[in-house]
Design an enzyme around this catalytic site. Sequence first.
Site, PDB file in Angstrom:
ATOM      1  N   LEU A 190       0.830  -1.218   0.000  1.00 30.12           N
ATOM      2  CA  LEU A 190       0.000   0.000   0.000  1.00 30.12           C
ATOM      3  C   LEU A 190       0.855   1.256   0.000  1.00 30.12           C
ATOM      4  O   LEU A 190       0.440   2.308  -0.482  1.00 30.12           O
ATOM      5  CB  LEU A 190      -0.903   0.014   1.245  1.00 30.12           C
TER       6      LEU A 190
ATOM      7  N   GLY B  94       8.189   3.651   2.728  1.00 31.93           N
ATOM      8  CA  GLY B  94       8.895   4.793   3.295  1.00 31.93           C
ATOM      9  C   GLY B  94      10.219   4.367   3.894  1.00 31.93           C
ATOM     10  O   GLY B  94      10.658   3.225   3.714  1.00 31.93           O
ATOM     11  N   GLY B  95      10.841   5.293   4.625  1.00 31.71           N
ATOM     12  CA  GLY B  95      12.122   4.986   5.233  1.00 31.71           C
ATOM     13  C   GLY B  95      12.016   3.900   6.287  1.00 31.71           C
ATOM     14  O   GLY B  95      12.984   3.193   6.576  1.00 31.71           O
TER      15      GLY B  95
ATOM     16  N   GLY C  91      10.015   1.220   6.097  1.00 27.54           N
ATOM     17  CA  GLY C  91       9.716  -0.085   5.519  1.00 27.54           C
ATOM     18  C   GLY C  91       8.511   0.009   4.607  1.00 27.54           C
ATOM     19  O   GLY C  91       8.311   1.017   3.931  1.00 27.54           O
TER      20      GLY C  91
ATOM     21  N   LYS D  47       2.118  -2.841   8.754  1.00 28.72           N
ATOM     22  CA  LYS D  47       3.358  -2.093   8.544  1.00 28.72           C
ATOM     23  C   LYS D  47       4.533  -2.978   8.946  1.00 28.72           C
ATOM     24  O   LYS D  47       4.642  -3.402  10.092  1.00 28.72           O
ATOM     25  CB  LYS D  47       3.356  -0.805   9.372  1.00 28.72           C
TER      26      LYS D  47
ATOM     27  N   ASP E 284       5.363  14.594  14.617  1.00 28.88           N
ATOM     28  CA  ASP E 284       5.594  14.303  13.200  1.00 28.88           C
ATOM     29  C   ASP E 284       4.291  14.395  12.410  1.00 28.88           C
ATOM     30  O   ASP E 284       4.008  13.567  11.543  1.00 28.88           O
ATOM     31  CB  ASP E 284       6.210  12.909  13.047  1.00 28.88           C
TER      32      ASP E 284
END
Length: 449
Positions: A157, A160-161, A163, A179, A276
């Site tokens: 889906l 990113g950094g 995984g 994830k 974040d």
Amino acid sequence: MKGLLLLLLLPIWTSCLLLLSVLSNARPVPLISTISAPALSPEHEPVSPISATTAAISPGMQEVRAEQRHHSDKKLLIPLIFTSSALGIIMLSFLFLWVYRLKSSSNSVQKSLQNSGPILGRLNSLRMTTTKNGSVSVIEYRLLEAATNNFRESNILGEGGFGRVYKARFDDNRLAAVKKLESGGQDAEKEFENEVDLLSCIRHPNIISLMGHCIHKQTRFLVYELMQNGSLETQLHGPSHGSALTWHIRMKIALEAARGLEYLHEHCNPPVIHRDLKSSNILLDSNFNAKLSDFGLAVTAGAQNKNNIKLSGTLGYVAPEYLLDGKLTEKSDVYAFGVVLLELLMGRKPVEKMAPAQCQSIVTWAMPQLTDRSKLPNIVDPVIRNTMDLKHLYQVAAVAVLCVQPEPSYRPLITDVLHSLIPLVPVELGGALRVTESSHPVGPKPTAN
């Protein structure tokens, strides 16, 4: 269970033994000895003159005395029987109450598992682990492997950094997002534990739900509810370029993100700073309901000391005081929210390349035009340009300008931002705006830059 049952029944057994003892001692012994007395030989049982005289004068006296003693024992037995029966009833009542509460507790646990999401209600092989703030399910690796078809690339889906995120379909056809966190040393391990600790105790409609987690060898997995429309970043800056996001849908997303942030700042104890917040961490379900995600960098208020918290965040969203001085507060999240609001307003990325070695932030570029009402309509995302009431556009721009102020004390609290956005969202989308109040676009058609 058996031990408690024995403990409860012990007083009843003791009372019963006591009753039996009393009954055995309550027999009319004198009457029996009197009746059997004539059978005794005079030579074996000498009778004194006094006894003989007494027996001659009142031959039924001994029987009367024995009868009186028997009546006295009966009077003693009645309260003893009553007391023991009452004690037994009380003990049995406590036992039944305890069993009932035990069953009720078991049923409530089953219901909570069934209502906790698409995974917990289905998988019986889960076990719970206790975190600092709550508990979370541990999902077996083989189940994740089967649900993602051995982590096939077609189920990816996002990436990113950290995984990759995979779409998972479990045995009952229910969906989730898995994830997969690649091994990244102590920082990755700390972020994983931080996210599990926080999300295990946070429950809010605008914060992503953690279904469970898994640790397999050196790889860690987080399992979330599936958000069918992906991230806000993908919707705005992906292939569709925001075409699915109308003005009202964008305001709804902003409102719901603010609600999630307000919960973290105002209703968590201690308050939580996300640290974040960005468009890629605002996820959208099939109805474009927004939920905050990715709490790996989140910290609780009071623990955000510069000396023990590593400087982290995403370029373009990091507040200047945090970037320069390491000063982190709830107002740092408000700054990031202001950047997201500008993204929704203008459809631009938070940082854009102007030249191979030159970048410009959306805040620097937009600030002069946000405060100029004649220029503001020209910088609005072309997808939604001329589709909103200009008064509402001015109001959103004013909120965004306040949120991205360089000085933290000039920024509003997220609660104030929330109250400013509620009147701009239609009632059916969770706001307070009546459809009849939504004016048709007014003003001249904006000219090109």
